[in-house]
Scaffold this motif. Structure first.
Motif, PDB file in Angstrom:
ATOM      1  N   TYR A  81       0.830  -1.211   0.000  1.00  0.00           N
ATOM      2  CA  TYR A  81       0.000   0.000   0.000  1.00  0.00           C
ATOM      3  C   TYR A  81       0.869   1.268   0.000  1.00  0.00           C
ATOM      4  O   TYR A  81       0.462   2.296  -0.542  1.00  0.00           O
ATOM      5  CB  TYR A  81      -0.968  -0.009   1.184  1.00  0.00           C
ATOM      6  N   GLU A  82       2.043   1.165   0.570  1.00  0.00           N
ATOM      7  CA  GLU A  82       2.937   2.322   0.546  1.00  0.00           C
ATOM      8  C   GLU A  82       3.469   2.571  -0.877  1.00  0.00           C
ATOM      9  O   GLU A  82       3.569   3.695  -1.346  1.00  0.00           O
ATOM     10  CB  GLU A  82       4.106   2.071   1.499  1.00  0.00           C
ATOM     11  N   LEU A  83       3.771   1.463  -1.544  1.00  0.00           N
ATOM     12  CA  LEU A  83       4.290   1.544  -2.908  1.00  0.00           C
ATOM     13  C   LEU A  83       3.191   1.984  -3.886  1.00  0.00           C
ATOM     14  O   LEU A  83       3.442   2.712  -4.842  1.00  0.00           O
ATOM     15  CB  LEU A  83       4.797   0.149  -3.288  1.00  0.00           C
ATOM     16  N   PHE A  84       1.972   1.522  -3.623  1.00  0.00           N
ATOM     17  CA  PHE A  84       0.853   1.826  -4.521  1.00  0.00           C
ATOM     18  C   PHE A  84      -0.280   2.457  -3.713  1.00  0.00           C
ATOM     19  O   PHE A  84      -1.288   1.795  -3.427  1.00  0.00           O
ATOM     20  CB  PHE A  84       0.325   0.545  -5.174  1.00  0.00           C
ATOM     21  N   PRO A  85      -0.156   3.732  -3.348  1.00  0.00           N
ATOM     22  CA  PRO A  85      -1.214   4.379  -2.552  1.00  0.00           C
ATOM     23  C   PRO A  85      -2.580   4.278  -3.235  1.00  0.00           C
ATOM     24  O   PRO A  85      -3.610   4.183  -2.574  1.00  0.00           O
ATOM     25  CB  PRO A  85      -0.762   5.834  -2.456  1.00  0.00           C
ATOM     26  N   ARG A  86      -2.548   4.258  -4.559  1.00  0.00           N
ATOM     27  CA  ARG A  86      -3.802   4.166  -5.301  1.00  0.00           C
ATOM     28  C   ARG A  86      -4.570   2.892  -4.942  1.00  0.00           C
ATOM     29  O   ARG A  86      -5.799   2.872  -4.898  1.00  0.00           O
ATOM     30  CB  ARG A  86      -3.479   4.183  -6.802  1.00  0.00           C
ATOM     31  N   LEU A  87      -3.848   1.827  -4.679  1.00  0.00           N
ATOM     32  CA  LEU A  87      -4.509   0.563  -4.323  1.00  0.00           C
ATOM     33  C   LEU A  87      -5.135   0.653  -2.932  1.00  0.00           C
ATOM     34  O   LEU A  87      -6.198   0.087  -2.690  1.00  0.00           O
ATOM     35  CB  LEU A  87      -3.518  -0.605  -4.372  1.00  0.00           C
ATOM     36  N   GLU A  88      -4.476   1.368  -2.052  1.00  0.00           N
ATOM     37  CA  GLU A  88      -5.042   1.490  -0.695  1.00  0.00           C
ATOM     38  C   GLU A  88      -6.338   2.296  -0.752  1.00  0.00           C
ATOM     39  O   GLU A  88      -7.335   1.934  -0.132  1.00  0.00           O
ATOM     40  CB  GLU A  88      -4.033   2.149   0.255  1.00  0.00           C
ATOM     41  N   GLU A  89      -6.302   3.385  -1.533  1.00  0.00           N
ATOM     42  CA  GLU A  89      -7.511   4.200  -1.674  1.00  0.00           C
ATOM     43  C   GLU A  89      -8.678   3.368  -2.188  1.00  0.00           C
ATOM     44  O   GLU A  89      -9.821   3.667  -1.916  1.00  0.00           O
ATOM     45  CB  GLU A  89      -7.284   5.272  -2.746  1.00  0.00           C
ATOM     46  N   ARG A  90      -8.351   2.360  -3.004  1.00  0.00           N
ATOM     47  CA  ARG A  90      -9.398   1.596  -3.679  1.00  0.00           C
ATOM     48  C   ARG A  90      -9.461   0.161  -3.189  1.00  0.00           C
ATOM     49  O   ARG A  90      -9.877  -0.729  -3.928  1.00  0.00           O
ATOM     50  CB  ARG A  90      -9.107   1.615  -5.182  1.00  0.00           C
ATOM     51  N   ASN A  91      -9.065  -0.063  -1.955  1.00  0.00           N
ATOM     52  CA  ASN A  91      -8.915  -1.463  -1.526  1.00  0.00           C
ATOM     53  C   ASN A  91     -10.244  -2.227  -1.448  1.00  0.00           C
ATOM     54  O   ASN A  91     -10.254  -3.440  -1.468  1.00  0.00           O
ATOM     55  CB  ASN A  91      -8.127  -1.561  -0.200  1.00  0.00           C
ATOM     56  N   TRP A  92     -11.345  -1.509  -1.429  1.00  0.00           N
ATOM     57  CA  TRP A  92     -12.670  -2.118  -1.354  1.00  0.00           C
ATOM     58  C   TRP A  92     -13.266  -2.354  -2.748  1.00  0.00           C
ATOM     59  O   TRP A  92     -14.283  -3.004  -2.905  1.00  0.00           O
ATOM     60  CB  TRP A  92     -13.613  -1.169  -0.614  1.00  0.00           C
ATOM     61  N   GLN A  93     -12.630  -1.779  -3.764  1.00  0.00           N
ATOM     62  CA  GLN A  93     -13.223  -1.794  -5.106  1.00  0.00           C
ATOM     63  C   GLN A  93     -13.028  -3.154  -5.758  1.00  0.00           C
ATOM     64  O   GLN A  93     -11.989  -3.789  -5.558  1.00  0.00           O
ATOM     65  CB  GLN A  93     -12.543  -0.705  -5.941  1.00  0.00           C
ATOM     66  N   SER A  94     -14.007  -3.598  -6.563  1.00  0.00           N
ATOM     67  CA  SER A  94     -13.788  -4.892  -7.213  1.00  0.00           C
ATOM     68  C   SER A  94     -12.769  -4.687  -8.331  1.00  0.00           C
ATOM     69  O   SER A  94     -12.794  -3.708  -9.067  1.00  0.00           O
ATOM     70  CB  SER A  94     -15.090  -5.515  -7.698  1.00  0.00           C
ATOM     71  N   ALA A  95     -11.855  -5.638  -8.407  1.00  0.00           N
ATOM     72  CA  ALA A  95     -10.656  -5.463  -9.223  1.00  0.00           C
ATOM     73  C   ALA A  95     -10.975  -5.279 -10.703  1.00  0.00           C
ATOM     74  O   ALA A  95     -10.288  -4.557 -11.418  1.00  0.00           O
ATOM     75  CB  ALA A  95      -9.721  -6.650  -9.021  1.00  0.00           C
ATOM     76  N   GLY A  96     -12.066  -5.910 -11.144  1.00  0.00           N
ATOM     77  CA  GLY A  96     -12.448  -5.822 -12.547  1.00  0.00           C
ATOM     78  C   GLY A  96     -12.787  -4.409 -12.982  1.00  0.00           C
ATOM     79  O   GLY A  96     -12.771  -4.104 -14.179  1.00  0.00           O
ATOM     80  N   THR A  97     -13.110  -3.530 -12.031  1.00  0.00           N
ATOM     81  CA  THR A  97     -13.492  -2.164 -12.388  1.00  0.00           C
ATOM     82  C   THR A  97     -12.311  -1.192 -12.295  1.00  0.00           C
ATOM     83  O   THR A  97     -12.471   0.003 -12.532  1.00  0.00           O
ATOM     84  CB  THR A  97     -14.635  -1.645 -11.480  1.00  0.00           C
ATOM     85  N   LEU A  98     -11.115  -1.691 -11.977  1.00  0.00           N
ATOM     86  CA  LEU A  98      -9.937  -0.805 -11.946  1.00  0.00           C
ATOM     87  C   LEU A  98      -9.525  -0.445 -13.367  1.00  0.00           C
ATOM     88  O   LEU A  98      -9.801  -1.185 -14.313  1.00  0.00           O
ATOM     89  CB  LEU A  98      -8.757  -1.528 -11.278  1.00  0.00           C
ATOM     90  N   SER A  99      -8.821   0.663 -13.505  1.00  0.00           N
ATOM     91  CA  SER A  99      -8.285   1.029 -14.823  1.00  0.00           C
ATOM     92  C   SER A  99      -7.128   0.089 -15.164  1.00  0.00           C
ATOM     93  O   SER A  99      -6.637  -0.649 -14.295  1.00  0.00           O
ATOM     94  CB  SER A  99      -7.774   2.464 -14.781  1.00  0.00           C
ATOM     95  N   GLY A 100      -6.693   0.145 -16.413  1.00  0.00           N
ATOM     96  CA  GLY A 100      -5.605  -0.737 -16.849  1.00  0.00           C
ATOM     97  C   GLY A 100      -4.343  -0.572 -16.006  1.00  0.00           C
ATOM     98  O   GLY A 100      -3.715  -1.557 -15.597  1.00  0.00           O
ATOM     99  N   GLY A 101      -3.990   0.667 -15.725  1.00  0.00           N
ATOM    100  CA  GLY A 101      -2.785   0.932 -14.948  1.00  0.00           C
ATOM    101  C   GLY A 101      -2.926   0.437 -13.513  1.00  0.00           C
ATOM    102  O   GLY A 101      -1.995  -0.146 -12.944  1.00  0.00           O
ATOM    103  N   GLU A 102      -4.130   0.640 -12.958  1.00  0.00           N
ATOM    104  CA  GLU A 102      -4.377   0.170 -11.590  1.00  0.00           C
ATOM    105  C   GLU A 102      -4.328  -1.353 -11.531  1.00  0.00           C
ATOM    106  O   GLU A 102      -3.831  -1.934 -10.558  1.00  0.00           O
ATOM    107  CB  GLU A 102      -5.738   0.692 -11.105  1.00  0.00           C
TER     108      GLU A 102
END
Ligand code: ATP
Length: 238
Positions: A122-143
């Motif tokens: 989560y430190e390396l990818f703060p974006r993932l921490e912000e979205r840790n509840w989101q279903s992975a299929g709805t993340l952008s390509g980069g995420e």
């Protein structure tokens, strides 16, 4: 030099009558970023599949001096810390970001505390921490690429193999992903990076191998290959 972490010797592999790899040999030493660059269909993914034990081959692949394949199947290879982040990411779309990361730790022993790894990811990818509840299929390509890398890191890889992490990403995201690869390298992770984006990959690599239709045609330091006229002509747009 000391013994390589990964030693690939005379590896050949085919899909039926299609020969994908012909006598490929390469080494990766601890702490290095080594890149394999090559055009579509050169055999890059096939080589990673052989190392991961997902594809039969002739020749030999050894990790820390121990021969892989045979008794050491794909699960055994993962247990030894050889972790592949596949092309196209292959995250679990219906699970949340957090659940995907937990899946990455499945090869760890029961009862192991995985919180430190989770914190690091989560430190390396703060974006993932912000979205840790989101279903992975709805993340952008980069995420999704970040998630695939984060999931791999959860298992504390000894050799992290990245298959075209820049594929399909906008230039700004490509830069971010390569910056993260550099950070992982500085933290001591050994990385085998497969890329079509030769410019970006050779810029961060200690050493590189150029694969053409299943054969290694050139090898050298990243800087040497970047400066080579033949490589410029074939892979760097002139
Ligand atoms: P790309 O950059 O396009 O992913 P690559 O360098 O990773 O390419 P591979 O995917 O390893 O290349 O493919 C090497 C060769 O093997 C290609 O000619 C490809 O068409 C062939 N190949 C790959 N997978 C299969 C398969 N499942 N069945 C038959 N042929 C295959």
């Amino acid at each position: 030099m000391s013994e390589p972490l990964l030693k690939v010797e005379n590896v050949a592999a085919s899909y039926g009558s299609i020969v994908a790899l012909k006598s490929v040999s390469l080494e990766v030493y601890e702490g290095e970023i080594v890149t394999i660059v090559g055009a579509n269909g050169a055999g890059k993914t096939t080589l990673l599949s052989c190392i991961s034990g997902l594809m039969p081959y002739k020749g030999s692949i050894a990790f820390k001096g121990e021969k892989l394949g045979g008794k050491i199947d794909s699960a055994g290879i993962v247990e030894r810390g050889v972790i592949q982040v596949p092309e196209g990411r292959q995250i679990f779309s219906d699970m949340t970001v957090h659940e995907n990361l937990l899946m990455g730790a499945y090869s760890r022993k029961k009862g192991d505390n995985i919180q430190p790894e989770l914190d690091e990811v989560y430190e390396l990818f703060p974006r993932l921490e912000e979205r840790n509840w989101q279903s992975a299929g709805t993340l952008s390509g980069g995420e999704q690429q970040m998630l695939a890398m984060g999931r791999a890191l959860m298992s504390r890889p000894k050799l992290l193999m990245l298959d075209e992490p820049s594929m399909g990403l906008a230039p700004i995201l490509v830069e971010q992903i390569f910056e993260i690869i550099r950070t992982l390298h500085k933290a001591g992770t050994t990385i085998l990076l497969v890329e079509q984006n030769a410019q970006a990959a050779l810029s961060i690599a200690d050493r590189g191998y150029v694969l053409e239709t299943g054969k290694i045609v050139t090898t050298g330091t990243g800087a040497e290959l970047l400066a080579s006229p033949a490589i410029k002509k074939a892979y760097l747009g002139g």
